[in-house]
Motif scaffolding. Structure first.
Motif, short mmCIF file in Angstrom:
data_model
loop_
_atom_site.label_atom_id
_atom_site.label_comp_id
_atom_site.label_asym_id
_atom_site.label_seq_id
_atom_site.Cartn_x
_atom_site.Cartn_y
_atom_site.Cartn_z
N PHE A 154 32.12 56.07 25.64
CA PHE A 154 31.59 54.99 24.80
C PHE A 154 32.77 54.27 24.15
O PHE A 154 33.93 54.64 24.37
CB PHE A 154 30.61 55.53 23.74
N HIS A 182 26.89 43.71 22.12
CA HIS A 182 25.75 44.26 22.84
C HIS A 182 24.83 43.19 23.43
O HIS A 182 23.91 43.50 24.20
CB HIS A 182 24.95 45.21 21.93
N SER A 186 26.31 47.01 27.57
CA SER A 186 25.40 48.11 27.24
C SER A 186 26.13 49.36 26.74
O SER A 186 25.49 50.35 26.42
CB SER A 186 24.57 48.48 28.48
N PRO A 188 27.57 52.04 24.40
CA PRO A 188 27.39 52.39 22.99
C PRO A 188 28.70 52.22 22.21
O PRO A 188 29.79 52.34 22.78
CB PRO A 188 26.99 53.87 23.04
N LYS A 217 23.63 51.08 19.66
CA LYS A 217 23.25 51.02 21.06
C LYS A 217 22.53 49.70 21.32
O LYS A 217 21.87 49.16 20.44
CB LYS A 217 22.33 52.19 21.43
#
Length: 235
Positions: A154, A182, A186, A188, A217
């Motif tokens: 991430f 975001h 995608s 996180p 997220k």
């Protein structure tokens, strides 16, 4: 086995450089007599030599010697032979540019994944994620790629700040900027507050420090994660 500490910052208000995290570093680098310091992120105001000396003074408290990567003729050999590695903060765009320029980005990733203990703070933490796209830094130079070390699955936002509800400032918050990321990505994003860090041992990723972190997220409400939260399955 991967052994990594990913710190939001190097210095807490009122404290000395790395002081707050030295107990963790003593254990983390327990098998190292010398570590390699990567000072590439500093754009001005302090030379690589001065920045390395600053790191050396901090590690002297736990009896570890520090050598700057710029002291070696071959940066790749320096990374390959390092007992431990520390990448300091500064500007992430400059850091990533220099890592690619010196052909050590991929090598650094492989070296740390193969077990060489690593410490990152600020910009040095930003590069631990899949990309550097959630840095707070200005794009003062254009790197060949935004792809970074990929040591965790991430992205990070070190120095994460919560909105000041008493402020009259109408500009973007950190949360707004991460939501903008975001809109197109995608991956996180973990907002690491000052004094917090991630401890990576093999495939296990644990939030450490005294403060919670904020997890973002795509298309979901942000979550507060308390210290000792296991982030191993976050992707």
């Amino acid at each position: 086995m991967k052994s990594i500490i990913i710190a939001s910052t190097s210095t807490l208000h009122g404290g000395k450089y790395l002081e707050y995290i030295l107990p963790a570093l003593k254990s983390h680098f327990k098998n190292c007599k010398t570590i390699l310091f990567i000072p590439y992120a500093r754009p001005s105001g302090i030379s690589h030599e001065e920045y390395t000396q600053k790191a050396a003074e901090a590690f002297n408290a736990i009896d570890i010697e520090v050598k700057g990567i710029h002291e070696f003729k071959d940066p790749q050999e320096a990374v390959k032979n390092a007992e431990g590695i520390f990448t300091g903060g500064g500007n992430t765009f400059l850091l990533v540019t220099q890592l690619y320029k010196n052909n050590v980005m991929q090598l650094l990733s492989e070296t740390v994944k193969n077990g060489t203990p690593y410490l990152g703070s600020s910009a040095g933490s930003n590069i631990c994620g899949l990309s550097m796209q959630t840095t707070n830094d200005m794009p003062i130079i254009y790197p060949p790629s935004f792809q970074t070390l990929g040591l965790i699955p991430f992205n990070l936002n070190p120095h994460y700040l919560d909105p000041d509800l008493q402020s009259k400032h109408m500009g973007e918050t950190r949360e707004t900027r991460i939501k903008e990321f975001h809109a197109f990505n995608s991956i996180p994003v973990l907002g690491l507050r000052e004094g917090s860090w991630l401890e990576v041992k093999g495939d296990k990723i644990t939030l450490k420090g005294d403060l919670s972190a904020r997890l973002f997220k795509q298309n979901q409400e942000a979550q507060e994660l308390e210290p000792e939260t296991d982030l191993s399955n976050l992707n």
